[in-house]
Scaffold this motif. Structure first.
Motif, mmCIF file in Angstrom:
data_model
loop_
_atom_site.group_PDB
_atom_site.id
_atom_site.type_symbol
_atom_site.label_atom_id
_atom_site.label_comp_id
_atom_site.label_asym_id
_atom_site.label_seq_id
_atom_site.Cartn_x
_atom_site.Cartn_y
_atom_site.Cartn_z
ATOM 1 N N ALA A 1 0.823 -1.208 0.000
ATOM 2 C CA ALA A 1 0.000 0.000 0.000
ATOM 3 C C ALA A 1 0.861 1.263 0.000
ATOM 4 O O ALA A 1 0.538 2.266 -0.648
ATOM 5 C CB ALA A 1 -0.919 -0.006 1.219
ATOM 6 N N GLU A 2 1.981 1.207 0.708
ATOM 7 C CA GLU A 2 2.877 2.369 0.728
ATOM 8 C C GLU A 2 3.474 2.626 -0.647
ATOM 9 O O GLU A 2 3.596 3.773 -1.082
ATOM 10 C CB GLU A 2 3.985 2.148 1.751
ATOM 11 C CG GLU A 2 4.947 3.321 1.863
ATOM 12 C CD GLU A 2 6.081 3.045 2.820
ATOM 13 O OE1 GLU A 2 6.904 3.957 3.027
ATOM 14 O OE2 GLU A 2 6.158 1.914 3.348
ATOM 15 N N ARG A 3 3.875 1.563 -1.344
ATOM 16 C CA ARG A 3 4.407 1.737 -2.703
ATOM 17 C C ARG A 3 3.374 2.379 -3.610
ATOM 18 O O ARG A 3 3.698 3.244 -4.423
ATOM 19 C CB ARG A 3 4.842 0.386 -3.263
ATOM 20 C CG ARG A 3 6.061 -0.210 -2.595
ATOM 21 C CD ARG A 3 6.606 -1.375 -3.399
ATOM 22 N NE ARG A 3 7.581 -2.126 -2.642
ATOM 23 C CZ ARG A 3 7.316 -3.252 -1.979
ATOM 24 N NH1 ARG A 3 6.075 -3.747 -2.008
ATOM 25 N NH2 ARG A 3 8.251 -3.873 -1.299
ATOM 26 N N THR A 4 2.135 1.930 -3.466
ATOM 27 C CA THR A 4 1.088 2.531 -4.295
ATOM 28 C C THR A 4 0.921 4.013 -3.983
ATOM 29 O O THR A 4 0.815 4.860 -4.882
ATOM 30 C CB THR A 4 -0.234 1.788 -4.065
ATOM 31 O OG1 THR A 4 -0.069 0.402 -4.362
ATOM 32 C CG2 THR A 4 -1.327 2.370 -4.946
ATOM 33 N N ALA A 5 0.912 4.333 -2.685
ATOM 34 C CA ALA A 5 0.778 5.742 -2.300
ATOM 35 C C ALA A 5 1.982 6.553 -2.764
ATOM 36 O O ALA A 5 1.841 7.695 -3.225
ATOM 37 C CB ALA A 5 0.604 5.850 -0.783
ATOM 38 N N ARG A 6 3.170 5.973 -2.648
ATOM 39 C CA ARG A 6 4.367 6.681 -3.107
ATOM 40 C C ARG A 6 4.329 6.919 -4.613
ATOM 41 O O ARG A 6 4.739 7.971 -5.109
ATOM 42 C CB ARG A 6 5.623 5.896 -2.739
ATOM 43 C CG ARG A 6 5.992 5.966 -1.276
ATOM 44 C CD ARG A 6 7.263 5.157 -1.000
ATOM 45 N NE ARG A 6 7.642 5.214 0.387
ATOM 46 C CZ ARG A 6 8.411 6.169 0.925
ATOM 47 N NH1 ARG A 6 8.861 7.137 0.150
ATOM 48 N NH2 ARG A 6 8.725 6.146 2.201
ATOM 49 N N ALA A 7 3.854 5.904 -5.347
ATOM 50 C CA ALA A 7 3.765 6.061 -6.798
ATOM 51 C C ALA A 7 2.789 7.185 -7.160
ATOM 52 O O ALA A 7 3.070 8.005 -8.048
ATOM 53 C CB ALA A 7 3.339 4.748 -7.444
ATOM 54 N N GLU A 8 1.656 7.221 -6.447
ATOM 55 C CA GLU A 8 0.711 8.297 -6.716
ATOM 56 C C GLU A 8 1.287 9.655 -6.334
ATOM 57 O O GLU A 8 1.109 10.644 -7.064
ATOM 58 C CB GLU A 8 -0.587 8.038 -5.943
ATOM 59 C CG GLU A 8 -1.351 6.808 -6.421
ATOM 60 C CD GLU A 8 -2.589 6.553 -5.586
ATOM 61 O OE1 GLU A 8 -2.785 7.294 -4.595
ATOM 62 O OE2 GLU A 8 -3.358 5.630 -5.926
ATOM 63 N N ALA A 9 1.988 9.698 -5.201
ATOM 64 C CA ALA A 9 2.605 10.963 -4.798
ATOM 65 C C ALA A 9 3.693 11.387 -5.779
ATOM 66 O O ALA A 9 3.822 12.571 -6.114
ATOM 67 C CB ALA A 9 3.172 10.837 -3.386
ATOM 68 N N GLU A 10 4.475 10.419 -6.248
ATOM 69 C CA GLU A 10 5.516 10.753 -7.221
ATOM 70 C C GLU A 10 4.907 11.232 -8.533
ATOM 71 O O GLU A 10 5.419 12.156 -9.173
ATOM 72 C CB GLU A 10 6.396 9.524 -7.462
ATOM 73 C CG GLU A 10 7.483 9.708 -8.510
ATOM 74 C CD GLU A 10 8.490 10.762 -8.119
ATOM 75 O OE1 GLU A 10 9.175 11.274 -9.033
ATOM 76 O OE2 GLU A 10 8.597 11.083 -6.927
ATOM 77 N N ARG A 11 3.814 10.615 -8.919
ATOM 78 C CA ARG A 11 3.141 11.061 -10.150
ATOM 79 C C ARG A 11 2.596 12.477 -9.976
ATOM 80 O O ARG A 11 2.726 13.319 -10.871
ATOM 81 C CB ARG A 11 2.011 10.102 -10.488
ATOM 82 C CG ARG A 11 1.363 10.370 -11.827
ATOM 83 C CD ARG A 11 0.497 9.191 -12.238
ATOM 84 N NE ARG A 11 -0.091 9.444 -13.539
ATOM 85 C CZ ARG A 11 -1.224 10.103 -13.723
ATOM 86 N NH1 ARG A 11 -1.880 10.584 -12.678
ATOM 87 N NH2 ARG A 11 -1.692 10.295 -14.943
ATOM 88 N N ALA A 12 2.011 12.736 -8.823
ATOM 89 C CA ALA A 12 1.532 14.098 -8.559
ATOM 90 C C ALA A 12 2.688 15.087 -8.527
ATOM 91 O O ALA A 12 2.582 16.212 -9.024
ATOM 92 C CB ALA A 12 0.764 14.132 -7.238
ATOM 93 N N THR B 1 5.706 19.395 -10.984
ATOM 94 C CA THR B 1 6.994 19.868 -11.513
ATOM 95 C C THR B 1 6.859 20.279 -12.971
ATOM 96 O O THR B 1 7.382 21.319 -13.396
ATOM 97 C CB THR B 1 8.053 18.770 -11.367
ATOM 98 O OG1 THR B 1 8.183 18.424 -9.986
ATOM 99 C CG2 THR B 1 9.397 19.245 -11.899
ATOM 100 N N PHE B 2 6.157 19.469 -13.750
ATOM 101 C CA PHE B 2 5.941 19.833 -15.152
ATOM 102 C C PHE B 2 5.143 21.124 -15.266
ATOM 103 O O PHE B 2 5.445 21.986 -16.101
ATOM 104 C CB PHE B 2 5.215 18.698 -15.872
ATOM 105 C CG PHE B 2 4.763 19.058 -17.263
ATOM 106 C CD1 PHE B 2 5.656 19.060 -18.316
ATOM 107 C CD2 PHE B 2 3.444 19.429 -17.509
ATOM 108 C CE1 PHE B 2 5.248 19.410 -19.597
ATOM 109 C CE2 PHE B 2 3.026 19.782 -18.780
ATOM 110 C CZ PHE B 2 3.942 19.766 -19.818
ATOM 111 N N LEU B 3 4.139 21.271 -14.403
ATOM 112 C CA LEU B 3 3.335 22.494 -14.443
ATOM 113 C C LEU B 3 4.196 23.714 -14.133
ATOM 114 O O LEU B 3 4.090 24.748 -14.810
ATOM 115 C CB LEU B 3 2.179 22.382 -13.444
ATOM 116 C CG LEU B 3 1.248 23.595 -13.340
ATOM 117 C CD1 LEU B 3 0.561 23.847 -14.671
ATOM 118 C CD2 LEU B 3 0.218 23.381 -12.238
ATOM 119 N N GLY B 4 5.062 23.602 -13.128
ATOM 120 C CA GLY B 4 5.929 24.726 -12.805
ATOM 121 C C GLY B 4 6.921 25.033 -13.911
ATOM 122 O O GLY B 4 7.125 26.202 -14.283
ATOM 123 N N ASP B 5 7.548 23.974 -14.458
ATOM 124 C CA ASP B 5 8.519 24.192 -15.542
ATOM 125 C C ASP B 5 7.834 24.745 -16.788
ATOM 126 O O ASP B 5 8.374 25.639 -17.454
ATOM 127 C CB ASP B 5 9.231 22.876 -15.874
ATOM 128 C CG ASP B 5 10.087 22.382 -14.724
ATOM 129 O OD1 ASP B 5 10.395 23.202 -13.823
ATOM 130 O OD2 ASP B 5 10.434 21.189 -14.706
#
Length: 677
Positions: A173-184, A189-193
């Motif tokens: 479950a933590e990996r899934t949450a981390r993946a979602e957080a990393e995607r966000a 980051t893309f939005l800022g750049d």
């Protein structure tokens, strides 16, 4: 600090034993702990044995020092050969031990019985043995505790084994949450750049081109931007609908001459990834081309955009009054999806696909005829008003919810950037038009030639401060003026006009260049105390082979003599106009025989970011030296262009440029004979 010192002579084992016993008594009187006392005496005994082994008589020196006011101190013991000034070279350092209680005196002179000393040694040994017994009991206790701990660890292992499955589930479950957080995080980051990339430019064409480069192919397969006409803000957006299902959508196709919506100019695939259709598809266009015609034409290297960019103003811009508002060939009319039309009407993003997108804050529509296989996402571009619609073709089978939220926010920022670029261009065009309207048409004096160039900056809003002027005084003298007002934009252009008008008024009184600058200095400091300006005035009198000039903080003029030699008028200039201090400008006289040239210019001609002002003046002098007298006298305008070409070889300028080239003509043979007669 209080110090008590005693010396004990060591010549035999008995002396050594007595000395050791004395030190033992001192440490005991000083309340030194038993274990520390035993260690200290053991070290002293070893030192005494080493000294006796070397033979001879030795001196044992004791020093009891009081270190603090509360009474504690420390004891120092050192050994040295009898009669020597210091300790033996091979002897160890001075032995030191702390004393919790300060000694009154050492009492080393008292006779100490060896039996008593032996008993004291046994007492120390007994104390050490007692301490060892205590330590052994503690070790035994720790062994028992360690055994019990090991038993608990074994029991814990069984519990951990039982919890392993639950932990694996938590990790998953933590990996899934981390993946979602990393995607966000990647989306943010893309939005800022992307925001930084699109806001760095004030060119609408550059903004839209960068937007397409950022989105294709990761976030969109195709990008289409529909920019509404400035004069008709989305009023005809339904003309481009490709969708049946409404009179408005069909009406657009009928106006194009039929319902051949799939065979139109914008059939899917024809404009894939294109964002160059950012100009208006409505009459009147986006009104952003023609920069070179208004900003120096062929004389100005480069255009308004960045290197490699294209201008946005169509050739039928109303800024060209001699051209009609439409080109001779009508523009190609593009089709727009029903999602784009509805987004333009409602100001709400729309999603068109065969399956509902259920994207947050976005409406769902049937699939578009222009892209039946891929979903479309139409997002309004708005800031202070609705500017257009951004239509994206999905790079895959559907748009992700988080990605769609990011794209909507990016479109909002793009709308703000486009609106800022539009307002910037309007402000810049107004300032440039005002400045060009105030530039003077050059007179045609007898025996002289004049040529002038004005080139606006191609980067930033550096327009409005530079000017040139040339006119006659009542006595027939010709005044050539060059100046630069600090600041840029409309205000600088207005102040420039005030200075130009005031200077012409002062010139009526037949003042010298220095007097006119002095009056301008007072006038600018009174009317615009927060603005400053530089200026240079040169006066030519008919028949005089010299020029009278004065400078107010302006870059020095460059003179080319009749023989081709070039020199810089580097006399110390006066202060800038408007500086808050009284100042009187002085006149300078420079020989300027027939066939000579004088170049007045502003700092934009010679100043570059990576180079100093002196280097630019040197380049200008070299370029002027390459011109010959026949070139200057046959075609002075061509000579002015040849002078600017090596200095403005790059297409980008941070500041506008003014150049005024004055050339005194060489008299012909008939003119010489007439003057002689």
């Amino acid at each position: 600090m209080t110090t008590t010192s005693d010396v004990w002579r060591i010549a035999s084992l008995a002396d050594a034993a007595r000395a050791r016993a004395a030190v033992d008594r001192l440490t005991a009187d000083g309340d030194l702990p038993t274990l520390e006392r035993a260690r200290f005496l053991t070290s002293l005994t070893a030192r005494l044995r080493r000294c006796l082994g070397q033979g001879g008589a030795w001196e044992l020196r004791l020093r009891a020092r009081r270190t603090t006011a509360v009474g504690d101190g420390h004891l120092e013991v050192s050994l040295r050969p009898a009669g020597a000034a210091g300790p033996a070279p091979d002897d160890g350092p001075t032995l030191t031990c702390p004393l919790p209680r300060q000694l009154v005196r050492s009492n080393l002179g008292d006779d100490i019985a060896l039996p008593e000393a032996l008993l004291r040694a046994d007492e120390n040994t007994a104390a050490v043995l007692t301490l060892l017994d205590d330590r052994e009991r503690l070790v035994t206790l720790h062994r028992e505790e360690l055994h019990q701990t090991n038993q608990g660890v074994l029991a814990l292992h069984s519990d951990l084994e039982a919890a392993a499955l639950a932990q694996r589930e938590l990790l998953r479950a933590e990996r899934t949450a981390r993946a979602e957080a990393e995607r966000a995080r990647r989306l943010l980051t893309f939005l800022g750049d992307a925001s930084a990339a699109i806001t760095v430019s004030l060119s609408r064409a550059a903004i839209l081109r960068r937007l397409s480069d950022l989105l294709v192919p990761k976030y969109a397969e195709d990008v289409d931007v529909w920019i509404f006409d400035d004069e008709n803000e989305g009023g005809d957006e339904d003309e481009g609908s490709d969708e049946p299902g409404g009179d408005d959508e069909r009406g657009g196709d009928d106006e194009r001459g039929g319902d051949d919506e799939r065979g139109g100019d914008d059939e899917p695939g024809e404009n894939e990834g294109s964002h160059e259709n950012t100009g208006s598809d409505e009459p009147g266009g986006d009104d952003r081309r023609g920069e070179d015609n208004r900003r120096g034409g062929d004389d100005e290297p480069g255009g308004d955009d960045e290197p490699g960019e294209y201008s946005e103003r169509p050739p039928h811009s109303p800024r060209h009054p001699n051209r009609p508002n439409r080109p001779h060939n009508p523009p190609r009319l593009r089709q727009h999806s029903a999602a784009a039309v509805l987004a333009a009407r409602t100001g709400r993003p729309q999603h068109a696909a065969a399956h509902p997108g259920e994207l947050p804050g976005i409406g769902d529509l049937p699939p578009s005829v222009l892209s039946p296989e891929r979903p479309l996402l139409a997002i309004p571009l708005g800031a202070r008003r609705l500017l257009g619609v951004l239509t994206l073709t999905a790079p895959g089978p559907r748009f992700d919810a988080d990605t769609s939220v990011m794209l909507v926010e990016l479109a909002r920022r793009v709308g703000i950037a486009l609106d800022n670029a539009r307002r910037y261009e309007q402000y810049r065009d107004t300032a440039e038009t005002l400045q060009r309207a105030q530039l003077t048409e050059l007179p045609t004096p007898s025996g002289m030639g004049l040529a002038a160039r004005y080139l606006p900056a191609t980067r930033g809003l550096n327009i409005g401060g530079d000017w040139y002027d040339a006119f006659f005084q009542p006595d027939g003298s010709l005044l050539a003026v060059i100046g630069d007002v600090t600041g840029h934009g409309l205000r600088a252009a207005v102040v420039m006009g005030q200075l130009r008008t005031a200077l012409r008024a002062y010139a009526v009184e037949d003042d010298s260049p220095g007097d006119m600058l002095t009056r301008l200095h007072r006038m600018l400091g009174h009317l615009q105390p927060e603005l400053y300006a530089t200026a240079m005035i040169a006066r030519f009198r008919p028949g005089e082979p010299e020029v009278v000039w004065a400078s107010a903080g302006h870059p020095p003029a460059v003179v080319r003599g009749a023989d081709g030699t070039v020199r810089v008028l580097d006399a110390k200039p006066g202060v800038m106009l408007g500086i808050p201090l009284p100042y009187t400008y002085t006149d300078h006289v420079t020989e300027l025989p027939p066939g000579s040239s004088l170049v007045l210019y502003t700092d934009g001609l010679v100043e570059r970011r990576a180079q100093g002002l002196d280097d630019g003046i040197e380049r200008l002098a070299h370029a002027l030296g390459t011109l010959s007298t026949p070139e200057l006298e046959q075609d002075l305008d061509a000579a002015a262009d040849a002078l600017l070409k090596p200095l403005l070889h790059d297409s980008e300028r941070d500041d506008d440029v003014c150049v005024l080239l004055c050339h005194t003509m060489t008299p012909t043979e008939q003119e010489r004979e007439g003057h002689a007669n």
